[in-house]
Every structure is written in structure tokens, then in C-alpha cells.
Scaffold this active site. Structure first.
Site, PDB file in Angstrom:
ATOM      1  N   LYS A 122       0.670  -1.238   0.036  1.00 37.75           N
ATOM      2  CA  LYS A 122       0.094  -0.166  -0.071  1.00 37.75           C
ATOM      3  C   LYS A 122       0.862   1.335  -0.044  1.00 37.75           C
ATOM      4  O   LYS A 122       0.722   2.128  -0.826  1.00 37.75           O
ATOM      5  CB  LYS A 122      -0.982   0.064   1.152  1.00 37.75           C
ATOM      6  CG  LYS A 122      -1.848   1.461   1.513  1.00 37.75           C
ATOM      7  CD  LYS A 122      -2.496   1.419   2.792  1.00 37.75           C
ATOM      8  CE  LYS A 122      -3.206   2.701   2.855  1.00 37.75           C
ATOM      9  NZ  LYS A 122      -3.674   2.685   4.289  1.00 37.75           N
ATOM     10  N   ASP A 140      -6.775   0.674   0.340  1.00 37.98           N
ATOM     11  CA  ASP A 140      -7.011   1.134   1.758  1.00 37.98           C
ATOM     12  C   ASP A 140      -8.092   0.550   2.106  1.00 37.98           C
ATOM     13  O   ASP A 140      -8.968  -0.107   1.247  1.00 37.98           O
ATOM     14  CB  ASP A 140      -6.728   2.506   1.849  1.00 37.98           C
ATOM     15  CG  ASP A 140      -7.846   3.470   1.189  1.00 37.98           C
ATOM     16  OD1 ASP A 140      -8.724   2.675   0.394  1.00 37.98           O
ATOM     17  OD2 ASP A 140      -7.894   4.466   1.104  1.00 37.98           O
TER      18      ASP A 140
END
Length: 211
Positions: A122, A140
Site C-alpha cells: 500500500k 486502503d
């Protein structure tokens, strides 16, 4: 309607509703500040991170200052953020690695970014997309939740979700999709009690009427 057509309609509506301007909600002045902010943002709101980094970047104005920081003092500096023990340790180690292995520059490749302490897929994809404009999908909590509600993935692991989205989204929308979905997730398609009647994607959502 075929899935490909539905995805295209979803992307068109997202573009029309939220625009295509690249927005990042974490305050920063350079790539390494963004990297540190993203490390801090894990399981923490961007608003809280911005409050902490306002003072943090004044106290440690250079990457070298972060690299030389005392871990216990750093813990106190970021104690209002969750998991501050591990984050303090990772931030200092990351700063040292950037200086020692990358000449003080934030690397571009996913492989290099993943060697940095505290950096997962991420965080690496945030850097690739926002610093280098490389096509990247950031998974996310909003992207994971809403992509499932839209029927774009059935997976729960963020990496699996990322690869599913890479298959169905055109590369030129990878970065914008994340930004747009965050906005949608914060305002309308919330985790609890989503406001489906206000959602611009309602017509094309496979989860409509389920909340």
C-alpha cells in the site's frame, strides 16, 4: 450489462462526480516526507497524521535528522498515533536505509520500496503513484470495502484485491480510482449505514438494497 461495460460506466461517473485531479491528503513538501507520512498513516486518519507531522517536520527538517533521531524520543513525538512504538523504529530505520542504500532519494521501483522498513505494498503504491505517476492501485480500507460492494472483487486480502482491480480497471484510472473511492467512502459509502440513496454509483452497484 456485461461487467466491462458496468466498470466503464462506474469510472465515467466517478470522473464526472469527483474529477480527475490527483489529490493527496497527507501534507508533505518532498517525497521522503510523504513516505514518512504514509508510514504513520497505517490505521490512523490523515487528519491526525497531518497534526503530528506539522511539528515533526520542523523538529526533524532533514532525512539525516530522522536517521539520527533517538527512538524513545521519536516515540514521544508520535505517541498520539497508533502503533507508535513500531512506527518510530521503522521511520528511523527507513531514513537510514534511504541514506545508506539510495543516496537519500526515495526509490521508484516496487521491489526497492518494499525493502524499506515499514513499507508494504500500500505504502509503496502511494509513492509510485503520487511521486512518480506510475500506474498503481492503493488498497486502503475504502477501496477494499467499496470495490467488494461494487462487485469488482470477492477477495479480502489487500494484495488479492489489488490484483483483482488491476485486471478490471484500465491503467489510466488506477491512481484516480483510489482518490475518488476515498472521497466516496468518507462521505457516502461509509462502512456502517452507507447513504445508498445519495450514491452516484447506485444504479451500477451489485450491493444496492442490501443495507
Amino acid at each position: 450489462m456485461k461487467k466491462k461495460e458496468r466498470v466503464q460506466k462506474i469510472l465515467e461517473i466517478l470522473d464526472e462526480t469527483y474529477g480527475t485531479e490527483k489529490i493527496i491528503y497527507l501534507n508533505h513538501k518532498n517525497p521522503w516526507q510523504l513516505l514518512i507520512a504514509v508510514i504513520l498513516s497505517a490505521q490512523c486518519t490523515d487528519a491526525r497524521v497531518n497534526i503530528v507531522t506539522k511539528d515533526l517536520y520542523q523538529k526533524y527538517p532533514t532525512l539525516e535528522a530522522f536517521a539520527a533521531a533517538d527512538v524513545h524520543e521519536m516515540e514521544q513525538d508520535i505517541h498520539s498515533i497508533g502503533f507508535y512504538h513500531s512506527k518510530a523504529k521503522n521511520i528511523i530505520a527507513c531514513a537510514r536505509r534511504l541514506i545508506d542504500d539510495f543516496g537519500g532519494e526515495v526509490p521508484r521501483s516496487l521491489e526497492d520500496l518494499l525493502t524499506l522498513p515499514g513499507v508494504g505494498r500500500k505504502t509503496a503504491n502511494v509513492i509510485r503513484g503520487n511521486v512518480y505517476d506510475d500506474p498503481s492501485i492503493v488498497v486502503d480500507t475504502h477501496v477494499k470495502r467499496i470495490s467488494a460492494r461494487l462487485g469488482l472483487t470477492k477477495k479480502t486480502d489487500p494484495t488479492d484485491v489489488e490484483f483483482d482491480l488491476m485486471k478490471v480497471l484500465p491503467q489510466d484510472h488506477w491512481i484516480n480510482y483510489n482518490i475518488q473511492i476515498i472521497t466516496l467512502g468518507r462521505s457516502i459509502c461509509t462502512a456502517r449505514s452507507p447513504h445508498c440513496g445519495e450514491c452516484p454509483l447506485y444504479e451500477f452497484c451489485v450491493s444496492k438494497g442490501k443495507f
